[in-house]
Write a protein that holds these residues in place. Sequence first.
Motif, PDB file in Angstrom:
ATOM      1  N   ALA A   1       0.817  -1.206   0.000  1.00 60.92           N
ATOM      2  CA  ALA A   1       0.000   0.000   0.000  1.00 60.92           C
ATOM      3  C   ALA A   1       0.856   1.264   0.000  1.00 60.92           C
ATOM      4  CB  ALA A   1      -0.916   0.005   1.221  1.00 60.92           C
ATOM      5  N   SER A   2       2.079   1.182   0.500  1.00 60.11           N
ATOM      6  CA  SER A   2       2.936   2.370   0.587  1.00 60.11           C
ATOM      7  C   SER A   2       3.662   2.676  -0.717  1.00 60.11           C
ATOM      8  CB  SER A   2       3.977   2.195   1.692  1.00 60.11           C
ATOM      9  OG  SER A   2       3.351   2.028   2.935  1.00 60.11           O
ATOM     10  N   CYS A   3       4.361   1.672  -1.256  1.00 56.87           N
ATOM     11  CA  CYS A   3       5.207   1.924  -2.430  1.00 56.87           C
ATOM     12  C   CYS A   3       4.667   1.292  -3.712  1.00 56.87           C
ATOM     13  CB  CYS A   3       6.624   1.425  -2.178  1.00 56.87           C
ATOM     14  SG  CYS A   3       6.773  -0.370  -2.021  1.00 56.87           S
ATOM     15  N   ALA A   4       3.565   0.579  -3.638  1.00 62.26           N
ATOM     16  CA  ALA A   4       2.898  -0.054  -4.777  1.00 62.26           C
ATOM     17  C   ALA A   4       3.730  -1.160  -5.425  1.00 62.26           C
ATOM     18  CB  ALA A   4       2.478   0.979  -5.815  1.00 62.26           C
ATOM     19  N   ARG A   5       4.714  -1.698  -4.704  1.00 62.70           N
ATOM     20  CA  ARG A   5       5.506  -2.815  -5.239  1.00 62.70           C
ATOM     21  C   ARG A   5       4.649  -4.075  -5.232  1.00 62.70           C
ATOM     22  NH1 ARG A   5      11.108  -5.505  -2.936  1.00 62.70           N
ATOM     23  NH2 ARG A   5      11.122  -7.210  -4.435  1.00 62.70           N
ATOM     24  N   GLU A   6       4.715  -4.805  -6.326  1.00 68.53           N
ATOM     25  CA  GLU A   6       4.014  -6.078  -6.409  1.00 68.53           C
ATOM     26  C   GLU A   6       5.007  -7.197  -6.159  1.00 68.53           C
ATOM     27  OE1 GLU A   6       1.823  -6.429 -10.047  1.00 68.53           O
ATOM     28  OE2 GLU A   6       0.555  -4.715  -9.576  1.00 68.53           O
ATOM     29  N   ILE A   7       4.648  -8.092  -5.238  1.00 64.42           N
ATOM     30  CA  ILE A   7       5.529  -9.182  -4.838  1.00 64.42           C
ATOM     31  C   ILE A   7       4.659 -10.390  -4.526  1.00 64.42           C
ATOM     32  CG2 ILE A   7       5.554  -8.405  -2.428  1.00 64.42           C
ATOM     33  CD1 ILE A   7       8.469  -9.318  -2.252  1.00 64.42           C
ATOM     34  N   THR A   8       5.153 -11.575  -4.854  1.00 64.71           N
ATOM     35  CA  THR A   8       4.369 -12.767  -4.542  1.00 64.71           C
ATOM     36  C   THR A   8       4.451 -13.041  -3.045  1.00 64.71           C
ATOM     37  OG1 THR A   8       6.192 -14.310  -4.866  1.00 64.71           O
ATOM     38  CG2 THR A   8       4.837 -13.796  -6.802  1.00 64.71           C
ATOM     39  N   ARG A   9       3.486 -13.772  -2.558  1.00 62.14           N
ATOM     40  CA  ARG A   9       3.447 -14.116  -1.135  1.00 62.14           C
ATOM     41  C   ARG A   9       4.676 -14.947  -0.751  1.00 62.14           C
ATOM     42  NH1 ARG A   9      -1.895 -16.748   0.805  1.00 62.14           N
ATOM     43  NH2 ARG A   9      -2.599 -14.673   0.291  1.00 62.14           N
ATOM     44  N   ASP A  10       5.092 -15.857  -1.633  1.00 65.71           N
ATOM     45  CA  ASP A  10       6.274 -16.672  -1.365  1.00 65.71           C
ATOM     46  C   ASP A  10       7.526 -15.809  -1.230  1.00 65.71           C
ATOM     47  OD1 ASP A  10       4.800 -19.025  -1.427  1.00 65.71           O
ATOM     48  OD2 ASP A  10       5.200 -19.376  -3.563  1.00 65.71           O
ATOM     49  N   GLU A  11       7.695 -14.837  -2.126  1.00 67.99           N
ATOM     50  CA  GLU A  11       8.851 -13.948  -2.059  1.00 67.99           C
ATOM     51  C   GLU A  11       8.813 -13.090  -0.800  1.00 67.99           C
ATOM     52  OE1 GLU A  11       8.703 -11.706  -5.667  1.00 67.99           O
ATOM     53  OE2 GLU A  11       9.555 -13.319  -6.875  1.00 67.99           O
ATOM     54  N   LEU A  12       7.627 -12.663  -0.418  1.00 70.10           N
ATOM     55  CA  LEU A  12       7.458 -11.852   0.791  1.00 70.10           C
ATOM     56  C   LEU A  12       7.873 -12.639   2.030  1.00 70.10           C
ATOM     57  CD1 LEU A  12       6.464  -9.084   1.711  1.00 70.10           C
ATOM     58  CD2 LEU A  12       4.163 -10.043   1.866  1.00 70.10           C
ATOM     59  N   ILE A  13       7.477 -13.893   2.078  1.00 68.01           N
ATOM     60  CA  ILE A  13       7.872 -14.754   3.195  1.00 68.01           C
ATOM     61  C   ILE A  13       9.378 -14.986   3.172  1.00 68.01           C
ATOM     62  CG2 ILE A  13       7.668 -17.099   4.122  1.00 68.01           C
ATOM     63  CD1 ILE A  13       4.703 -16.999   3.247  1.00 68.01           C
ATOM     64  N   ARG A  14       9.942 -15.209   2.003  1.00 66.21           N
ATOM     65  CA  ARG A  14      11.380 -15.427   1.873  1.00 66.21           C
ATOM     66  C   ARG A  14      12.159 -14.186   2.316  1.00 66.21           C
ATOM     67  NH1 ARG A  14      12.002 -15.948  -3.440  1.00 66.21           N
ATOM     68  NH2 ARG A  14      10.580 -17.710  -3.426  1.00 66.21           N
ATOM     69  N   GLU A  15      11.684 -13.006   1.937  1.00 67.39           N
ATOM     70  CA  GLU A  15      12.355 -11.753   2.311  1.00 67.39           C
ATOM     71  C   GLU A  15      12.283 -11.502   3.821  1.00 67.39           C
ATOM     72  OE1 GLU A  15      14.098  -9.514   0.512  1.00 67.39           O
ATOM     73  OE2 GLU A  15      13.879 -10.672  -1.334  1.00 67.39           O
ATOM     74  N   ASN A  16      11.254 -12.028   4.478  1.00 70.44           N
ATOM     75  CA  ASN A  16      11.078 -11.840   5.919  1.00 70.44           C
ATOM     76  C   ASN A  16      11.525 -13.050   6.724  1.00 70.44           C
ATOM     77  OD1 ASN A  16       9.405  -9.210   6.599  1.00 70.44           O
ATOM     78  ND2 ASN A  16       8.702  -9.973   4.619  1.00 70.44           N
ATOM     79  N   SER A  17      12.309 -13.931   6.123  1.00 72.06           N
ATOM     80  CA  SER A  17      12.704 -15.175   6.792  1.00 72.06           C
ATOM     81  C   SER A  17      13.507 -14.932   8.063  1.00 72.06           C
ATOM     82  CB  SER A  17      13.486 -16.069   5.836  1.00 72.06           C
ATOM     83  OG  SER A  17      14.689 -15.451   5.456  1.00 72.06           O
ATOM     84  N   GLU A  18      14.315 -13.896   8.111  1.00 74.89           N
ATOM     85  CA  GLU A  18      15.097 -13.594   9.316  1.00 74.89           C
ATOM     86  C   GLU A  18      14.175 -13.212  10.471  1.00 74.89           C
ATOM     87  OE1 GLU A  18      18.475 -10.421  10.725  1.00 74.89           O
ATOM     88  OE2 GLU A  18      18.455 -11.059   8.641  1.00 74.89           O
ATOM     89  N   ASN A  19      13.193 -12.404  10.193  1.00 77.33           N
ATOM     90  CA  ASN A  19      12.212 -12.006  11.209  1.00 77.33           C
ATOM     91  C   ASN A  19      11.423 -13.217  11.699  1.00 77.33           C
ATOM     92  OD1 ASN A  19      10.549 -10.417  12.841  1.00 77.33           O
ATOM     93  ND2 ASN A  19       9.259  -9.771  11.149  1.00 77.33           N
ATOM     94  N   ILE A  20      11.019 -14.065  10.779  1.00 80.69           N
ATOM     95  CA  ILE A  20      10.271 -15.274  11.133  1.00 80.69           C
ATOM     96  C   ILE A  20      11.134 -16.202  11.986  1.00 80.69           C
ATOM     97  CG2 ILE A  20       9.182 -17.348  10.188  1.00 80.69           C
ATOM     98  CD1 ILE A  20       8.370 -15.558   7.742  1.00 80.69           C
ATOM     99  N   SER A  21      12.407 -16.359  11.620  1.00 78.89           N
ATOM    100  CA  SER A  21      13.321 -17.217  12.381  1.00 78.89           C
ATOM    101  C   SER A  21      13.509 -16.705  13.810  1.00 78.89           C
ATOM    102  CB  SER A  21      14.678 -17.295  11.688  1.00 78.89           C
ATOM    103  OG  SER A  21      14.567 -17.917  10.457  1.00 78.89           O
ATOM    104  N   GLU A  22      13.594 -15.402  13.981  1.00 81.91           N
ATOM    105  CA  GLU A  22      13.749 -14.832  15.328  1.00 81.91           C
ATOM    106  C   GLU A  22      12.515 -15.128  16.191  1.00 81.91           C
ATOM    107  OE1 GLU A  22      16.312 -13.420  16.963  1.00 81.91           O
ATOM    108  OE2 GLU A  22      17.432 -14.068  15.202  1.00 81.91           O
ATOM    109  N   HIS A  23      11.331 -15.048  15.594  1.00 82.28           N
ATOM    110  CA  HIS A  23      10.121 -15.371  16.342  1.00 82.28           C
ATOM    111  C   HIS A  23      10.099 -16.852  16.723  1.00 82.28           C
ATOM    112  CE1 HIS A  23       8.549 -11.446  15.159  1.00 82.28           C
ATOM    113  NE2 HIS A  23       7.637 -11.616  16.099  1.00 82.28           N
ATOM    114  N   VAL A  24      10.523 -17.712  15.813  1.00 81.51           N
ATOM    115  CA  VAL A  24      10.571 -19.154  16.092  1.00 81.51           C
ATOM    116  C   VAL A  24      11.544 -19.437  17.226  1.00 81.51           C
ATOM    117  CG1 VAL A  24      11.277 -21.390  15.148  1.00 81.51           C
ATOM    118  CG2 VAL A  24       9.813 -19.885  13.808  1.00 81.51           C
ATOM    119  N   ASN A  25      12.719 -18.801  17.205  1.00 81.49           N
ATOM    120  CA  ASN A  25      13.705 -19.002  18.272  1.00 81.49           C
ATOM    121  C   ASN A  25      13.185 -18.523  19.621  1.00 81.49           C
ATOM    122  OD1 ASN A  25      15.567 -20.162  16.547  1.00 81.49           O
ATOM    123  ND2 ASN A  25      16.580 -18.223  16.100  1.00 81.49           N
TER     124      ASN A  25
END
Length: 93
Positions: free
Chosen positions: A38-62
């Motif tokens: 909504a901010s920058c109008a970049r289109e990205i697939t959900r899979d790529e979005l999850i991949r780009e946020n993998s570090e954040n997700i890993s920290e929550h898992v830890n």
Amino acid sequence: MDAEKYNRSVTLLCPTCGGTQFSPVSPDNTESELQKCASCAREITRDELIRENSENISEHVNEIKKEVTNDIANELKKQLASAFKGSKFIKVK
């Protein structure tokens, strides 16, 4: 142990601007559907979005792993103390 205690929601961030608001580009409900920031109008697939946020997700898992480990250790300690309650020869620390 209460499993609901460990449920978490991880906010996914746009890799370009850091925005958190996304809307689907197409009405499909597939895993690879396009999301539009909504901010920058970049289109990205959900899979790529999850991949780009993998570090954040890993920290929550830890973090959840640490909480579960501590809770299990405390629960075992309580059970051992209860099992040997009244014994003057065995003490649980």
